[in-house]
Design a protein around this motif. Structure first.
Motif, PDB file in Angstrom:
ATOM      1  N   ALA A  56      38.478 -85.585  48.375  1.00  0.00           N
ATOM      2  CA  ALA A  56      39.568 -86.491  48.730  1.00  0.00           C
ATOM      3  C   ALA A  56      39.969 -86.328  50.181  1.00  0.00           C
ATOM      4  O   ALA A  56      40.297 -87.310  50.866  1.00  0.00           O
ATOM      5  N   ASP A  81      34.165 -97.104  42.087  1.00  0.00           N
ATOM      6  CA  ASP A  81      34.932 -98.248  42.577  1.00  0.00           C
ATOM      7  C   ASP A  81      35.995 -98.581  41.526  1.00  0.00           C
ATOM      8  O   ASP A  81      35.673 -98.742  40.345  1.00  0.00           O
ATOM      9  N   PRO A  82      37.262 -98.705  41.947  1.00  0.00           N
ATOM     10  CA  PRO A  82      38.329 -98.917  40.944  1.00  0.00           C
ATOM     11  C   PRO A  82      38.255-100.284  40.269  1.00  0.00           C
ATOM     12  O   PRO A  82      38.790-100.444  39.173  1.00  0.00           O
ATOM     13  N   ARG A  85      34.307-100.346  38.407  1.00  0.00           N
ATOM     14  CA  ARG A  85      34.016 -99.107  37.668  1.00  0.00           C
ATOM     15  C   ARG A  85      32.531 -98.757  37.770  1.00  0.00           C
ATOM     16  O   ARG A  85      31.895 -98.304  36.820  1.00  0.00           O
ATOM     17  N   PHE A 106      38.278 -93.651  31.281  1.00  0.00           N
ATOM     18  CA  PHE A 106      38.855 -93.689  32.630  1.00  0.00           C
ATOM     19  C   PHE A 106      40.365 -93.564  32.574  1.00  0.00           C
ATOM     20  O   PHE A 106      40.975 -92.811  33.351  1.00  0.00           O
ATOM     21  N   LEU A 110      42.560 -90.583  34.239  1.00  0.00           N
ATOM     22  CA  LEU A 110      43.531 -90.862  35.302  1.00  0.00           C
ATOM     23  C   LEU A 110      44.940 -90.413  34.908  1.00  0.00           C
ATOM     24  O   LEU A 110      45.788 -90.200  35.782  1.00  0.00           O
ATOM     25  N   ALA A 132      39.340 -86.417  36.780  1.00  0.00           N
ATOM     26  CA  ALA A 132      39.446 -87.620  37.624  1.00  0.00           C
ATOM     27  C   ALA A 132      40.571 -87.429  38.628  1.00  0.00           C
ATOM     28  O   ALA A 132      41.641 -86.892  38.290  1.00  0.00           O
ATOM     29  N   HIS A 133      40.326 -87.904  39.856  1.00  0.00           N
ATOM     30  CA  HIS A 133      41.347 -87.839  40.902  1.00  0.00           C
ATOM     31  C   HIS A 133      41.261 -89.140  41.710  1.00  0.00           C
ATOM     32  O   HIS A 133      40.185 -89.498  42.215  1.00  0.00           O
ATOM     33  N   GLN A 134      42.358 -89.863  41.843  1.00  0.00           N
ATOM     34  CA  GLN A 134      42.376 -91.152  42.553  1.00  0.00           C
ATOM     35  C   GLN A 134      43.020 -90.968  43.919  1.00  0.00           C
ATOM     36  O   GLN A 134      44.125 -90.438  44.036  1.00  0.00           O
ATOM     37  N   GLY A 138      42.549 -96.142  46.275  1.00  0.00           N
ATOM     38  CA  GLY A 138      42.192 -96.602  44.938  1.00  0.00           C
ATOM     39  C   GLY A 138      40.903 -96.038  44.417  1.00  0.00           C
ATOM     40  O   GLY A 138      40.630 -96.136  43.205  1.00  0.00           O
ATOM     41  N   ARG A 139      40.023 -95.547  45.267  1.00  0.00           N
ATOM     42  CA  ARG A 139      38.760 -95.028  44.781  1.00  0.00           C
ATOM     43  C   ARG A 139      39.003 -93.796  43.881  1.00  0.00           C
ATOM     44  O   ARG A 139      39.931 -93.021  44.080  1.00  0.00           O
ATOM     45  N   ILE A 140      38.104 -93.630  42.927  1.00  0.00           N
ATOM     46  CA  ILE A 140      38.266 -92.573  41.911  1.00  0.00           C
ATOM     47  C   ILE A 140      37.173 -91.528  42.113  1.00  0.00           C
ATOM     48  O   ILE A 140      35.982 -91.875  42.198  1.00  0.00           O
TER      49      ILE A 140
END
Length: 449
Positions: A56, A81-82, A85, A106, A110, A132-134, A138-140
């Protein structure tokens, strides 16, 4: 609970101890497995969070994806990609076409949940634990850690527990059996000692273990009980022997007089003597019966009632010419009137036989809760060392046996027993000259009359 009663004390103690050990070890094993599971999973999650934070930071600096995502060799990293997906980038271990998570997975990831997925989604042989980390744009970021090492460690721990715990329990049971047996060995010695002791063996006692514990105190208590039983047994033998001796004298006298009357044919000459011997024999039997009832555990005192002691003492003036009652106030006690009359009667009879001229009776308050009844004669008296001995059953002084025509040696023993049953005491003191018998009884307050 018959099965429980079928065990010996040793078996019960070992069974209880073993049950406690099994429960304790099971709780300890479960706690250890939980702690190791929690610690290992926490370590995996912290490693995944660190990797996600590092990726990140790279995305935040430039926004562009690096050609190769930095990730440990045992982890799988994907950037999703949010909107679509789909996989935007990944590390060297990642599948760039198949995302690690699908559908609602997902959403769960999240929200902060750790999602476990099969490894075949990214061509991995082991189950993966996905974090998961956003990032702000917005990208995951998905970081997956394989659980192979975790499962191997958990399996190894389970096998170790199944192998070591039964072995440990067997060893502990064997140790407990030996320890409990050693702890109970003094009880076996006490049992064997008790089997050797018989009614005739009055001097043998139970072995006392050297340890300062409950078993030692039990052995000491049992030996004290045996001492009391030996004293009681000796007292009973002495009582029976003395009673037989005392009964033989009047019976022999009656027999001789009847035989003489048979030969001479003069029954009138011996009738008075026979009746006198029968009266003596009757009094002796009554005294023996009273003391036997006093020794019985189920004996109960008769109903009690208030008794005015001065009136009781005055009644003896009519029976004995040598008796004098000291004047004084009215004093009351509570008890059996017949038993209280017997106390004074025995003391007065004893005093009249030994007095030179007169016997003095008196009653006076002794503090707020007691009254003191005294019977005093002016005879030769009793030496101080012998004043307690005369309260023993069939105990009479040597000179008393020679000249005490009516005594059986039970009068003072009866006095002490009856006084004790009324919560009182009796003792002999020096009257100079003579002897004073002092009987202390509970005083009945005037307000209760």
């Amino acid at each position: 609970m018959r099965w429980w009663a079928s065990f010996s004390l040793r078996g019960r103690l070992v069974l209880l101890g073993t049950t406690g050990l099994i429960v304790g070890l099971a709780i300890a094993g479960a706690a250890m497995a939980f702690a190791m599971t929690y610690s290992f999973r926490g370590s995996l999650d912290r490693s995944a969070d660190a990797t996600a934070a590092e990726i990140a930071s790279l995305l935040d600096e430039g926004g562009r994806l690096p050609e190769t995502l930095p990730a440990p060799a045992n982890q799988v990293v994907q950037i999703i990609d949010p909107k679509t997906r789909t996989v935007m980038a990944g590390d060297q271990n990642a599948d760039l076409f198949v995302p690690l998570l699908r559908g609602t997975e997902f959403d769960s990831a999240l929200r902060g949940d750790r999602v476990e997925v099969p490894g075949d989604r990214v061509v991995q042989p082991d189950t993966l634990r996905v974090t998961a980390h956003q990032v702000p744009d917005g990208r995951i970021i998905l970081v997956a850690v394989p659980l192979a090492d975790y499962h191997r460690s958990l399996h190894l721990l389970t096998n170790a527990l199944w192998l070591t715990y039964p072995t440990l329990i067997v060893i502990l049971v064997a140790i407990a059996w030996r320890v409990v047996g050693a702890a109970l060995s003094p009880v076996d010695r006490l049992r064997l000692g008790a089997e050797r002791i018989t009614g005739a063996a009055t001097d043998e006692r139970l072995p006392v273990p050297p340890s300062s514990d409950e078993i030692q105190r039990l052995a000491i208590t049992l030996n004290h009980m045996l001492d009391r039983l030996a004293v009681s047994r000796a007292r009973q033998r002495s009582f029976i022997a003395d009673a037989a001796h005392e009964l033989r004298s009047p019976l022999a006298s009656i027999r001789i007089q009847i035989e003489v009357a048979q030969k001479l044919g003069d029954w009138a000459a011996v009738s008075d003597d026979v009746i006198a011997d029968l009266d003596r024999l009757s009094r002796l039997v009554d005294d023996l019966l009273l003391l036997a009832r006093a020794d019985a555990s189920d004996h109960r005192r008769k109903a009690v009632e208030p008794v005015e002691l001065r009136t009781l003492l005055t009644s003896f003036k009519k029976r004995y010419d040598t008796v004098r009652v000291e004047p004084g106030e009215s004093l009351w006690t509570e008890g059996d009137p017949d038993a209280l009359h017997r106390i004074v009667l025995n003391l007065v009879d004893n005093a009249v036989r030994h007095a030179r001229t007169e016997v003095t009776l008196a009653v006076e308050p002794e503090g707020a809760n007691e009254v003191l009844v005294t019977v005093t004669d002016n005879g030769e008296g009793i030496p101080a060392p012998l004043r307690e001995r005369v309260f023993d059953r069939f105990a009479r002084l040597d000179d008393g046996r020679a000249r005490d025509a009516g005594g059986s040696g039970l009068g003072l023993a009866i006095v002490r027993e009856l006084a004790r049953r009324h919560g009182g005491t009796v003792r002999l003191t020096d009257a100079r000259p003579g002897v004073r018998a002092e009987v202390r009884l509970p005083r009945l307050p005037d307000s209760t009359l």
